[in-house]
Motif scaffolding. Structure first.
Motif, PDB file in Angstrom:
ATOM      1  N   GLU A 134      18.770  -1.728   0.492  1.00  0.00           N
ATOM      2  CA  GLU A 134      17.501  -2.065   1.120  1.00  0.00           C
ATOM      3  C   GLU A 134      16.606  -0.835   1.164  1.00  0.00           C
ATOM      4  N   LEU A 135      15.314  -1.059   1.042  1.00  0.00           N
ATOM      5  CA  LEU A 135      14.348   0.032   1.068  1.00  0.00           C
ATOM      6  C   LEU A 135      14.216   0.551   2.502  1.00  0.00           C
ATOM      7  N   PRO A 136      14.372   1.842   2.718  1.00  0.00           N
ATOM      8  CA  PRO A 136      14.211   2.383   4.079  1.00  0.00           C
ATOM      9  C   PRO A 136      12.809   2.106   4.605  1.00  0.00           C
ATOM     10  N   ASP A 137      12.731   1.899   5.909  1.00  0.00           N
ATOM     11  CA  ASP A 137      11.442   1.562   6.511  1.00  0.00           C
ATOM     12  C   ASP A 137      10.396   2.639   6.269  1.00  0.00           C
ATOM     13  N   GLU A 138      10.830   3.915   6.212  1.00  0.00           N
ATOM     14  CA  GLU A 138       9.857   4.983   6.037  1.00  0.00           C
ATOM     15  C   GLU A 138       9.214   4.970   4.650  1.00  0.00           C
ATOM     16  N   GLN A 139       9.842   4.279   3.698  1.00  0.00           N
ATOM     17  CA  GLN A 139       9.261   4.191   2.358  1.00  0.00           C
ATOM     18  C   GLN A 139       8.307   3.010   2.206  1.00  0.00           C
ATOM     19  N   ARG A 140       8.221   2.162   3.209  1.00  0.00           N
ATOM     20  CA  ARG A 140       7.237   1.084   3.189  1.00  0.00           C
ATOM     21  C   ARG A 140       5.904   1.620   3.680  1.00  0.00           C
ATOM     22  N   ILE A 141       4.825   1.171   3.065  1.00  0.00           N
ATOM     23  CA  ILE A 141       3.502   1.724   3.364  1.00  0.00           C
ATOM     24  C   ILE A 141       2.699   0.724   4.180  1.00  0.00           C
ATOM     25  N   PRO A 142       2.306   1.066   5.401  1.00  0.00           N
ATOM     26  CA  PRO A 142       1.448   0.162   6.191  1.00  0.00           C
ATOM     27  C   PRO A 142       0.101  -0.021   5.497  1.00  0.00           C
ATOM     28  N   THR A 143      -0.491  -1.176   5.660  1.00  0.00           N
ATOM     29  CA  THR A 143      -1.770  -1.460   5.015  1.00  0.00           C
ATOM     30  C   THR A 143      -2.841  -0.472   5.459  1.00  0.00           C
ATOM     31  N   SER A 144      -2.791  -0.075   6.715  1.00  0.00           N
ATOM     32  CA  SER A 144      -3.813   0.845   7.231  1.00  0.00           C
ATOM     33  C   SER A 144      -3.758   2.208   6.554  1.00  0.00           C
ATOM     34  N   GLU A 145      -2.611   2.597   5.966  1.00  0.00           N
ATOM     35  CA  GLU A 145      -2.468   3.900   5.322  1.00  0.00           C
ATOM     36  C   GLU A 145      -2.363   3.778   3.811  1.00  0.00           C
ATOM     37  N   LEU A 146      -2.578   2.598   3.263  1.00  0.00           N
ATOM     38  CA  LEU A 146      -2.368   2.355   1.843  1.00  0.00           C
ATOM     39  C   LEU A 146      -3.570   2.813   1.030  1.00  0.00           C
ATOM     40  N   VAL A 147      -3.282   3.611   0.019  1.00  0.00           N
ATOM     41  CA  VAL A 147      -4.308   4.063  -0.931  1.00  0.00           C
ATOM     42  C   VAL A 147      -3.891   3.602  -2.317  1.00  0.00           C
ATOM     43  N   LEU A 148      -4.800   2.916  -3.012  1.00  0.00           N
ATOM     44  CA  LEU A 148      -4.504   2.358  -4.333  1.00  0.00           C
ATOM     45  C   LEU A 148      -5.494   2.874  -5.354  1.00  0.00           C
ATOM     46  N   GLU A 149      -4.995   3.058  -6.592  1.00  0.00           N
ATOM     47  CA  GLU A 149      -5.881   3.413  -7.697  1.00  0.00           C
ATOM     48  C   GLU A 149      -5.235   3.026  -9.014  1.00  0.00           C
ATOM     49  N   ASN A 150      -6.073   2.772 -10.013  1.00  0.00           N
ATOM     50  CA  ASN A 150      -5.610   2.467 -11.362  1.00  0.00           C
ATOM     51  C   ASN A 150      -5.821   3.675 -12.252  1.00  0.00           C
ATOM     52  N   ASP A 151      -4.841   3.975 -13.122  1.00  0.00           N
ATOM     53  CA  ASP A 151      -5.036   5.062 -14.083  1.00  0.00           C
ATOM     54  C   ASP A 151      -5.750   4.548 -15.320  1.00  0.00           C
ATOM     55  N   ASP A 152      -5.903   5.416 -16.309  1.00  0.00           N
ATOM     56  CA  ASP A 152      -6.636   5.056 -17.516  1.00  0.00           C
ATOM     57  C   ASP A 152      -5.935   3.989 -18.331  1.00  0.00           C
ATOM     58  N   HIS A 153      -4.647   3.799 -18.111  1.00  0.00           N
ATOM     59  CA  HIS A 153      -3.882   2.811 -18.870  1.00  0.00           C
ATOM     60  C   HIS A 153      -3.711   1.500 -18.115  1.00  0.00           C
ATOM     61  N   GLY A 154      -4.381   1.373 -16.991  1.00  0.00           N
ATOM     62  CA  GLY A 154      -4.315   0.121 -16.247  1.00  0.00           C
ATOM     63  C   GLY A 154      -3.149   0.024 -15.289  1.00  0.00           C
ATOM     64  N   GLN A 155      -2.381   1.106 -15.107  1.00  0.00           N
ATOM     65  CA  GLN A 155      -1.257   1.085 -14.170  1.00  0.00           C
ATOM     66  C   GLN A 155      -1.762   1.277 -12.741  1.00  0.00           C
ATOM     67  N   LEU A 156      -1.271   0.437 -11.830  1.00  0.00           N
ATOM     68  CA  LEU A 156      -1.650   0.541 -10.426  1.00  0.00           C
ATOM     69  C   LEU A 156      -0.692   1.477  -9.714  1.00  0.00           C
ATOM     70  N   TRP A 157      -1.267   2.433  -8.944  1.00  0.00           N
ATOM     71  CA  TRP A 157      -0.470   3.400  -8.190  1.00  0.00           C
ATOM     72  C   TRP A 157      -0.778   3.243  -6.699  1.00  0.00           C
ATOM     73  N   ALA A 158       0.275   3.380  -5.891  1.00  0.00           N
ATOM     74  CA  ALA A 158       0.134   3.278  -4.432  1.00  0.00           C
ATOM     75  C   ALA A 158       0.677   4.537  -3.789  1.00  0.00           C
ATOM     76  N   GLN A 159       0.039   4.938  -2.709  1.00  0.00           N
ATOM     77  CA  GLN A 159       0.545   6.081  -1.963  1.00  0.00           C
ATOM     78  C   GLN A 159       0.183   5.926  -0.494  1.00  0.00           C
ATOM     79  N   LYS A 160       0.970   6.606   0.338  1.00  0.00           N
ATOM     80  CA  LYS A 160       0.777   6.564   1.787  1.00  0.00           C
ATOM     81  C   LYS A 160      -0.144   7.698   2.180  1.00  0.00           C
ATOM     82  N   GLY A 161      -1.413   7.362   2.498  1.00  0.00           N
ATOM     83  CA  GLY A 161      -2.381   8.395   2.807  1.00  0.00           C
ATOM     84  C   GLY A 161      -2.794   9.137   1.546  1.00  0.00           C
ATOM     85  N   GLU A 162      -3.601  10.132   1.714  1.00  0.00           N
ATOM     86  CA  GLU A 162      -4.094  10.874   0.561  1.00  0.00           C
ATOM     87  C   GLU A 162      -3.049  11.808  -0.028  1.00  0.00           C
TER      88      GLU A 162
END
Length: 905
Positions: free
Chosen positions: A743-771
């Protein structure tokens, strides 16, 4: 790269316009049918032994030398396929396709691997360049039970009374025309032959009488139409009430009743038997009432006209009535037998269709065919007996009517010659007697429908008269809160004459887990049935929180119980509907949390429609472990205080059992749990073990204590250990960590309020917790793509684990929201139909010509049930390749498209 020196067989198709070098051979051709914007367009990709060639957006050929690259990977989801060409590690080209080209894409990837490994690729005939447009060729192609029905007419009495009044008025209108023939004959036609009247007044009188006849006919027609409309409507409602009442009563009957019944028999009673009753009420009964009124009215008129003639006319009626009385009982018995043999045939269908995998696995198709033919022949045999009796009866009635008509002619001629009656009276009499005999014959022909309906009503009332063996208490005690303390106090129970439990006593403390173990037939499942109060004890008592459960409301008590069975039953419907079965209006968040707790969330998101995916009848589209986890999620959602696990993991493999066991660990926490298991290793966490033997409690205690006693439990453990050592299914071996995804540890789950999303040049979606958080490559999946596409968007990492769940897009920042929308656009392919141009239907197969938001399209739908109507009025159409198309609500379509869609809605 180096290619094997032995030449590979060339691909049989030569790609149009591609020039091949000397010695260059085509290995595979793939034709993607979507462009980069996911619109319908045809492309072409060619693999040779030296290069990979493809057409660019302008139709020109471009090439990539094989050398040490490129590599190709292929994936599919929700109807969209993607073939990506990489050179080392970086995506160079992406080709998109529908499911129609999925096989060709898979073969292309396999062929590239074969060339790169210098092995022989298996040639496959190419598909024509316009194959997606090719459409496959169509395949060649009144007894007491009936009186009891009157109780169902009470809620509809006003309409019934109106229908009866219209029937009476129709009968009166039908008696008028023959009466008008008397003055027409006596005052106009007969005198005109002796020139006793002038021509012009005679013609005026003829016109007057003919007008009266026409008016009577029109009035009779209008009254008959109104009568039919009113009574047809009310009889349909009465039949629907009867079906509802029967099904409702069936749901309230105890399990004991169903144990002695076949599914097919019950289905036949509610379907075909109520259909016979509906036909009787809507047609036969109306005609019967009309006939009775017409016969009574005609007989009255006949006696008014001439008592002697009337007496002669009615001479045939007593023998017909005698025949009806004699034959009625035999027909009723025959139709009861017919209903039973029909149910026997339906039972075969109810067995073999759900069990078709077993039939085919054991090659027993011919056996089942012979069983069905034998049952079908029995139906023919019984019906032939009924038909022989019936076909003798109604010709006799017709003969008696003809004899009666001859008697009327004889008596009428004698009276006419002796000047006792006029020609007009005789003419009217013959007209009336014709109607009389027609109605008598019609009534006799109704006998078969009446007795068939009587037999059906008798079979239905057999259900309605059955009293549940598990009954509601007269004054149920309230049970708002349950702590979960369960006591078996000297409980005994019998199945018929068999004693299953004998003086069983044990106690389960609130929040504890108790394991029930023992040999097959020792009474383990009976304990679960008694706790759920599917049956009542024969002696003793089952108490919850100190209250005998027989003093509690059944519905209120069972709301606090959750159960997971060995063979989980899923209903035909979506995964979300099955998870929320115990709480039908549960919010989406509750459904997702229940699925997460059951470790079902990850595999559900892999399905094309996720939680909106249909599971098929009895969940046949899912594996055994997946069905079990959906059943666990269903139990979690109702949040029961008492949980019963009846062999919940015995029918799955070791890896699946570990997954299910982890899910169960989430469920049992804080709940009183009764776990029944053959596999003793699954009960190691039980606080208490109850060992049953031959229906009695052999031992009670924790695992260590019972092992130290070296009694029945220890013998069961040793027997399973020996069985496991010899290759059987006993103790579970430890699994390597990589086999079961942690199971994924809770600390590795990203709350929506801290979710940052971006797409790279190849169309891949990346997610990170905060900046400054760790960037994770993710894919976006809608949880409810059909019913609620704009909420609950899950982000899944490369290992299929959920990293974040966005309940609403508005919760994201503008850049993250735009990145997520772009990723959704590139990861889904569900064309929306804007216009239906034409549909050609042949049997259940149809060819659709439509205009979509991606372009014009033509496709084939093999079966009508592949056109699925959604709750909001939209339709989801699946074509012969598995591609899906979304049709908006009919109000958003043009009139022509609405007319085409209405044929399938």
């Amino acid at each position: 790269m180096t290619v094997h020196s032995e030449p590979l067989p060339p691909h049989p198709a030569s790609p149009s316009g591609l020039e091949l070098a000397t010695g260059e051979l085509v290995r595979a051709v793939f034709r993607p049918d979507l462009d980069q914007g996911l619109g319908y367009a045809m492309g072409e990709v060619v693999l040779t032994n030296e290069r990979l060639a493809y057409r660019d957006a302008h139709g020109a050929w471009q090439s990539l030398e094989l050398g040490e690259g490129p590599e190709v990977w292929h994936r599919e989801h929700a109807g969209l396929g993607e073939l990506c060409v990489l050179a080392p590690g970086q995506p160079l080209l992406r080709f998109y396709h529908t499911l129609a080209e999925a096989d060709a894409a898979t073969h292309f990837v396999e062929s590239l691997k074969a060339v790169r490994s210098a092995s022989r690729a298996v040639p496959r005939p190419p598909r024509p360049i316009n194959d997606e447009d090719a459409v496959p060729e169509p395949a060649s192609s009144a007894s007491m039970p009936l009186f009891r029905l009157l109780a169902f007419t009470r809620p509809h009495f006003p309409k019934v009374a109106l229908g009866f009044a219209l029937t009476l008025a129709t009968t009166v209108a039908g008696l008028i025309p023959p009466y008008l023939t008397m003055p027409l004959v006596d005052e106009v036609l007969v005198p005109s032959q002796s020139h006793a009247v002038e021509l012009r007044p005679a013609l005026q009188q003829v016109a007057l009488y003919l007008g009266g006849l026409a008016l009577a006919a029109v009035v009779a027609w209008l009254l008959a139409w109104a009568q039919g409309a009113v009574l047809a409507n009310v009889t349909e409602r009465i039949s629907a009430d009867l079906r509802n009442r029967t099904f409702s009563h069936l749901q309230r009957l105890s399990l004991e009743y169903f144990g002695g019944k076949r599914t097919g028999d019950l289905i036949a009673r509610i379907s075909s038997d109520t259909d016979h009753l509906c036909s009787f009420l809507s047609d036969t009964l109306i005609d019967f009432i009309t006939d009775v009124l017409m016969i009574a009215g005609t007989a009255t008129v006949l006696f008014v006209l001439d008592p002697m003639l009337a007496t002669a006319a009615l001479l045939s009626f007593p023998p017909i009535a005698w025949l009806i009385v004699r034959i009625r009982g035999r027909l009723s018995h025959g139709f009861l037998r017919s209903g039973r043999v029909w149910s026997a045939m339906t039972n075969i269908l109810a067995d073999t269709i759900p069990g078709i995998r077993v039939v085919k696995a054991f090659s027993q198709e011919q056996r089942e065919i012979e069983r069905f033919e034998k049952a079908n022949e029995r139906i023919v045999e019984i019906n032939n007996r009924n038909n022989a009796l019936w076909t003798f009866f109604w010709p006799v009635v017709a003969l008696l009517n003809q004899i009666g008509l001859l008697v009327v002619w004889a008596v009428g001629a004698w009276q006419l010659l002796h000047h006792h009656i006029t020609v007009g009276v005789l003419t009217a009499f013959i007209a009336y007697i014709g109607r009389f005999y027609t109605r008598v014959e019609s009534m006799s022909r109704m006998l078969t429908a009446t007795q068939r309906a009587s037999a059906g009503a008798q079979r239905l009332f057999e259900i309605l008269d059955r009293v549940p063996s598990v009954t509601e208490p007269r004054e149920p005690l309230p049970l708002d809160e349950v702590t979960g303390r369960i006591e078996f106090e000297r409980v005994s129970f019998r199945y018929g004459s068999r004693l299953v439990l004998d003086d069983v006593s044990f106690t389960v403390e609130p929040g504890k887990m108790v394991g029930i173990v023992g040999h097959t037939g020792s009474g383990k499942s009976t304990v679960a049935n008694l706790i759920c109060r599917f049956y009542d004890v024969a002696a003793g008592a089952v108490r919850v929180d100190g209250i005998d459960i027989r003093r509690l409301s059944i519905h209120g008590y069972r709301r606090h119980i959750g159960i997971v069975l060995q063979d989980p039953f899923l209903f035909f419907g979506t995964i979300a509907e099955n998870v929320s079965y115990g709480l039908p209006h549960a919010a989406g968040e509750l459904i997702l949390n229940a699925a997460r707790g059951a470790r079902a969330h990850e595999f559900v998101l892999k399905l094309p429609e996720a939680y909106d995916s249909l599971v098929g009848e009895r969940g046949q589209s899912l594996s055994g472990g997946e069905r079990q986890r959906i059943a666990i999620a269903r139990a979690i959602l109702v949040d029961p205080r008492i949980l019963i696990l009846d062999e919940a993991t015995s029918a799955v493999d070791v890896q699946t059992e570990r997954e299910i066991q982890r899910a169960l660990d989430n469920v049992v926490a804080g709940r009183t749990t009764i776990a029944i298991a053959h596999r003793l290793s699954t009960l190691r966490k039980a606080d208490l073990l109850v060992v049953l033997k031959d229906g009695k409690v052999a031992e009670v205690g924790p695992h260590a204590e019972l092992m130290a006693k070296d009694g029945e439990y220890a013998r069961l453990q040793k027997a399973q250990a020996a069985h496991s050592a010899s290759g059987g299914a006993g103790e579970l071996p430890e699994l390597a960590p990589e086999i079961v995804e942690p199971e994924l540890p809770d600390e590795q789950r990203i709350p929506t309020s801290e979710l940052v999303l971006e797409n790279d040049d190849h169309g891949q979606l990346w997610a990170q917790k905060g900046e400054g958080g760790e960037r994770v490559a993710v894919r976006v999946r809608r949880c409810f793509p059909l019913t609620d596409p704009d909420h609950f968007l899950c982000l899944i990492d490369e290992r299929g684990r959920e990293r974040a769940c966005v309940e609403e897009l508005s919760a994201l920042s503008e850049p993250s929201r735009q990145a997520l929308v772009d990723a959704l656009r590139r990861s889904e392919f569900l064309p929306g139909i804007e216009r239906i141009d034409f549909v050609q239907v042949e049997a259940t197969r149809s060819e659709w010509h439509v205009t979509t938001d991606r372009g014009a399209r033509r496709f084939v739908v093999e079966q009508e049930d592949h056109i699925r109507k959604l709750e909001d009025g939209r339709h989801l159409i699946t074509d012969s390749h598995g591609m899906r198309y979304l049709v908006p609500v009919p109000e958003r379509l043009d009139p022509r498209s609405r007319r085409w869609l209405s044929r399938f809605s």
